[in-house]
Design a protein around this motif. Structure first.
Motif, PDB file in Angstrom:
ATOM      1  N   LEU A  23       0.836  -1.206   0.000  1.00 56.15           N
ATOM      2  CA  LEU A  23       0.000   0.000   0.000  1.00 56.15           C
ATOM      3  C   LEU A  23       0.872   1.259   0.000  1.00 56.15           C
ATOM      4  O   LEU A  23       0.610   2.221  -0.718  1.00 56.15           O
ATOM      5  N   LEU A  24       1.941   1.199   0.795  1.00 51.51           N
ATOM      6  CA  LEU A  24       2.830   2.350   0.919  1.00 51.51           C
ATOM      7  C   LEU A  24       3.387   2.773  -0.440  1.00 51.51           C
ATOM      8  O   LEU A  24       3.305   3.927  -0.827  1.00 51.51           O
ATOM      9  N   PHE A  25       3.909   1.820  -1.190  1.00 51.35           N
ATOM     10  CA  PHE A  25       4.534   2.177  -2.461  1.00 51.35           C
ATOM     11  C   PHE A  25       3.512   2.390  -3.574  1.00 51.35           C
ATOM     12  O   PHE A  25       3.735   3.209  -4.456  1.00 51.35           O
ATOM     13  N   GLU A  26       2.386   1.686  -3.509  1.00 57.19           N
ATOM     14  CA  GLU A  26       1.318   1.912  -4.497  1.00 57.19           C
ATOM     15  C   GLU A  26       0.834   3.348  -4.438  1.00 57.19           C
ATOM     16  O   GLU A  26       0.775   4.051  -5.435  1.00 57.19           O
ATOM     17  N   THR A  27       0.529   3.808  -3.225  1.00 53.13           N
ATOM     18  CA  THR A  27      -0.015   5.160  -3.097  1.00 53.13           C
ATOM     19  C   THR A  27       1.076   6.203  -3.363  1.00 53.13           C
ATOM     20  O   THR A  27       0.804   7.257  -3.899  1.00 53.13           O
ATOM     21  N   ALA A  28       2.331   5.865  -2.999  1.00 53.03           N
ATOM     22  CA  ALA A  28       3.423   6.816  -3.248  1.00 53.03           C
ATOM     23  C   ALA A  28       3.627   7.010  -4.738  1.00 53.03           C
ATOM     24  O   ALA A  28       3.925   8.117  -5.197  1.00 53.03           O
ATOM     25  N   SER A  29       3.440   5.933  -5.527  1.00 47.78           N
ATOM     26  CA  SER A  29       3.712   6.050  -6.955  1.00 47.78           C
ATOM     27  C   SER A  29       2.671   6.883  -7.689  1.00 47.78           C
ATOM     28  O   SER A  29       2.938   7.405  -8.756  1.00 47.78           O
ATOM     29  N   VAL A  30       1.466   7.019  -7.102  1.00 47.04           N
ATOM     30  CA  VAL A  30       0.456   7.843  -7.775  1.00 47.04           C
ATOM     31  C   VAL A  30       0.354   9.252  -7.189  1.00 47.04           C
ATOM     32  O   VAL A  30      -0.333  10.100  -7.702  1.00 47.04           O
ATOM     33  N   GLY A  31       1.049   9.493  -6.116  1.00 48.87           N
ATOM     34  CA  GLY A  31       0.956  10.825  -5.522  1.00 48.87           C
ATOM     35  C   GLY A  31       2.321  11.426  -5.292  1.00 48.87           C
ATOM     36  O   GLY A  31       3.314  10.981  -5.844  1.00 48.87           O
ATOM     37  N   ASP A  32       2.330  12.485  -4.491  1.00 49.94           N
ATOM     38  CA  ASP A  32       3.610  13.118  -4.158  1.00 49.94           C
ATOM     39  C   ASP A  32       4.321  12.299  -3.077  1.00 49.94           C
ATOM     40  O   ASP A  32       3.739  11.450  -2.441  1.00 49.94           O
ATOM     41  N   GLY A  33       5.572  12.598  -2.899  1.00 54.00           N
ATOM     42  CA  GLY A  33       6.288  12.035  -1.754  1.00 54.00           C
ATOM     43  C   GLY A  33       6.918  10.686  -1.984  1.00 54.00           C
ATOM     44  O   GLY A  33       7.391  10.056  -1.040  1.00 54.00           O
ATOM     45  N   GLY A  34       6.937  10.206  -3.239  1.00 55.17           N
ATOM     46  CA  GLY A  34       7.521   8.890  -3.517  1.00 55.17           C
ATOM     47  C   GLY A  34       8.970   8.787  -3.071  1.00 55.17           C
ATOM     48  O   GLY A  34       9.356   7.832  -2.413  1.00 55.17           O
ATOM     49  N   VAL A  35       9.744   9.822  -3.423  1.00 51.90           N
ATOM     50  CA  VAL A  35      11.174   9.800  -3.085  1.00 51.90           C
ATOM     51  C   VAL A  35      11.365   9.822  -1.574  1.00 51.90           C
ATOM     52  O   VAL A  35      12.148   9.059  -1.003  1.00 51.90           O
ATOM     53  N   GLU A  36      10.609  10.715  -0.910  1.00 55.01           N
ATOM     54  CA  GLU A  36      10.733  10.828   0.547  1.00 55.01           C
ATOM     55  C   GLU A  36      10.354   9.516   1.223  1.00 55.01           C
ATOM     56  O   GLU A  36      10.983   9.085   2.175  1.00 55.01           O
ATOM     57  N   ILE A  37       9.309   8.887   0.705  1.00 57.67           N
ATOM     58  CA  ILE A  37       8.871   7.627   1.303  1.00 57.67           C
ATOM     59  C   ILE A  37       9.937   6.550   1.119  1.00 57.67           C
ATOM     60  O   ILE A  37      10.265   5.816   2.050  1.00 57.67           O
ATOM     61  N   GLU A  38      10.500   6.488  -0.066  1.00 56.67           N
ATOM     62  CA  GLU A  38      11.548   5.486  -0.299  1.00 56.67           C
ATOM     63  C   GLU A  38      12.726   5.699   0.622  1.00 56.67           C
ATOM     64  O   GLU A  38      13.277   4.768   1.195  1.00 56.67           O
ATOM     65  N   GLU A  39      13.102   6.953   0.766  1.00 55.47           N
ATOM     66  CA  GLU A  39      14.238   7.299   1.617  1.00 55.47           C
ATOM     67  C   GLU A  39      13.923   6.925   3.084  1.00 55.47           C
ATOM     68  O   GLU A  39      14.728   6.304   3.775  1.00 55.47           O
ATOM     69  N   ALA A  40      12.717   7.315   3.524  1.00 54.41           N
ATOM     70  CA  ALA A  40      12.342   7.036   4.912  1.00 54.41           C
ATOM     71  C   ALA A  40      12.302   5.526   5.158  1.00 54.41           C
ATOM     72  O   ALA A  40      12.762   5.028   6.193  1.00 54.41           O
TER      73      ALA A  40
END
Ligand code: SF4
Length: 251
Positions: free
Chosen positions: A130-147
């Protein structure tokens, strides 16, 4: 690497003694690789891709060669000082080590730090998709990956360092050391790892509220663990890690 090369490297003044004892082992992101003997030895010894792969026999062969060389150097140094390292091991020593290991493992802070690793694992199993699915369609993908990378890096590191700190404290108390040293250093890097992990969890919550379920609970658990480590090691925050912390001349 032969013994002479190891000795040559060990005598190189650009290396900061003991820097690798209180770091987070994240060499890819470390600013002090130039001053780290551990890093230089690894770079020389594990330069071939297969020797870096933990599943490859070449890795284990290399590691065992390094251990043999290090043990030989220790024996040589022992002889020079009239010490026989083999004379140290006795049945009562082994029993005493076992008792101390057990006391450390059963320490409440140690168990809590171990539980954090499992909590993260459970959360990841339930939420990673869910985390990466939603990150890929919205903002914050890079930040989420880093975190997420930060959380994963420290997930088990925290438990290992807290255990080392508790085990070290038991030894220091037994010896009657007036000043805690090594145990505070281990506790300090565990605290640094907890600070960064809490920041990373907060970033995930900020970028993706759908992942909040369970994450708040983990943050609160980690915060309580951090307080418990600070209470158990009250001088840990002021421990100066060689190469990473500076002495505050005004403080
Ligand atoms: S000090 Fe830096 S380079 Fe050396 S082992 Fe630690 S993280 Fe790696």
């Amino acid at each position: 690497m032969d013994r002479d090369r190891l000795k040559e490297l060990a005598g190189d003044e650009r290396f900061i003694p003991g820097i690798y004892n209180y770091c987070d082992r994240w060499c890819e992101r470390c600013s002090q690789t130039l001053h780290c003997l551990n890093f230089s030895v690894s770079e020389e010894e594990f330069s071939e891709p297969e020797s870096r792969d933990i599943r490859n026999e070449a890795f284990w062969r290399k590691l065992s060669q390094i251990l043999v060389e290090a043990l030989e150097s220790l024996k040589e140094a022992g002889k020079k000082w009239g010490i026989d390292p083999e004379a140290f091991e006795s049945a009562s020593d082994t029993e005493s080590v076992r008792i101390k290991d057990e006391a450390a493992e059963n320490h409440v802070v140690c168990r809590a730090a171990g539980a954090y690793g499992s909590m993260v694992e459970d959360w990841v199993k339930r939420r990673e998709g869910l985390l990466f699915e939603t990150a890929s369609v919205g903002d914050g993908g890079v930040e989420i990956e880093e975190a997420f990378e930060v959380i994963r890096w420290y997930q088990y590191f925290i438990g290992a360092k807290v255990a080392r700190a508790i085990r070290g404290r038991i030894e220091e108390e037994e010896r009657g050391d007036e000043l805690a040293g090594d145990s505070d250093g281990s506790a300090k890097i565990a605290l640094v790892a907890m600070d960064r992990s809490i920041g990373a969890w907060a970033m995930i919550l900020h970028c993706n509220s759908l992942c909040a379920e369970g994450a708040l609970e983990i943050i609160s658990f980690l915060d309580r663990l951090r307080q418990a480590v600070e209470e158990t090691f009250p001088s840990a925050r002021s421990f100066i890690r060689p190469g990473f912390d500076r002495i505050d001349l005004n403080g």
